[in-house]
Design an enzyme around this catalytic site. Structure first.
Site: not given
Length: 335
Positions: A16, A19, A169, A192
């Site tokens: 992650d 990004h 998200s 998450h």
């Protein structure tokens, strides 16, 4: 009295976190950080292109290293931690899964939009056949009710997932949202979090208190936009609450310092764009393309995020961002 006393921490900094640097981490950076968190006792280290196996492309960004290079480099660095990776059906194939397991991947997560668990059936089954641990991921989970998420999670477990990870998200959740969801689910849950509203650690603790057994977190919160749950802070807070993670917090703090020095230009912050992304329930990874589209069309980024939220645009629909910006400009929504 705490009924659950242990929590598994899953570290996707090297996936992650890609990004935040446009997928440009090199082998030295990956190996050094992986060795540091391995020494600290982090149970699971997730690696790869930010969007998972097989996604290095012009559409979502070219990675500096191939999947093979990332997996081999990390596997070499880990002596205790389990190696994990992520895949999205439609991008990665069963050949990618077989290759990942050949490289020593222990855990493979298969991700789908929160109402589309059915697309993971084949891949979860293949992972189990290969002898790796299969997990499901429900993206943009705020777009479904707790009951719908429970139904989708049950499907994934039926396909072979040993756990289902709920991704916030857009960084939209508040702690009560996690309590409501986890109470509705009858499968092993992971969480998450993203930090758009500054709630990632609090949400993670709420998830644990509601029964989640695994929590994702990244060093210094490294990730797109406002970033993810901060790994070193999460572990310290869990210890304050009396949960055991098996992680050496002093060594983990050193690993987080290392990550700040070597993996990221600067730690993520909650700027105005990240804030409106969380408020409007828009995917955190849209920050860069949305800012570019707003600048191109002369519209305010805040207004563009509101428009994207009203359209219920989801991850993978980046091509709709310029259209939304043009629509705002045509309506006179300039700065």
């Amino acid at each position: 009295m705490i009924a659950q006393t242990t929590v598994t921490v899953h570290d996707p900094t090297l996936r992650d976190g890609q990004h935040a640097v446009r997928h440009q981490l090199d082998a030295g950076q990956i190996h050094t950080y992986a060795a540091a968190v391995d020494a600290a006792g982090v149970p699971v280290v997730e690696v790869g292109h930010g969007n998972g196996l097989g996604t290095s492309s012009l559409q979502v960004g070219r990675s500096r290293l191939s999947d093979d290079e990332v997996l081999a480099t990390t596997r070499e660095a880990l002596t205790h931690s389990r190696l994990a990776t992520l895949m999205l059906p439609g991008w990665a194939t069963t050949a990618d899964l077989r290759n990942a397991v050949r490289h020593g991947v222990d855990v493979v997560r298969v991700a789908a939009h929160c109402t589309e668990a059915s697309v993971t059936e084949r891949h979860l089954g293949v992972i189990r056949e290969l002898g790796a641990e299969a997990q499901g991921v429900l993206l943009m989970s705020h777009m479904a009710s707790p009951g719908e998420l429970a139904e989708q999670s049950a499907l994934m477990v039926g396909y072979g997932a040993l756990a289902v990870c709920i991704f916030d998200s857009a960084g939209h959740y508040l702690p009560g949202d996690l309590t409501a969801f986890t109470a509705a689910v009858d499968v092993p849950v992971a969480f998450h979090g993203h930090n758009n509203l500054g709630m990632a650690v609090a949400n993670s603790v709420a998830a644990v208190e509601a029964g989640a057994h695994t929590i994702d977190a990244c060093a210094r919160g490294c990730g797109a936009g406002a970033g993810n749950t901060r790994l070193e802070v999460l572990v310290a807070v869990l210890e304050r609450y009396g949960y055991r993670t098996g992680i050496d917090l002093r060594r983990l703090a050193d690993a987080a310092d290392l990550a700040e020095r070597t993996l990221m230009p600067s730690p993520p912050t909650i700027d105005s764009t990240s804030l409106v992304s969380g408020l409007t329930r828009v995917f955190s990874g849209f920050k860069r393309p949305a800012l570019a589209a707003a600048e191109s069309q002369g519209v305010h980024p805040w207004d563009l995020f509101v428009e994207l939220g009203q359209r219920r645009v989801i991850a993978g629909q980046e091509d709709l961002i310029p259209d939304a910006a043009r629509n705002l400009a045509a309506q006179g929504g300039g700065r």
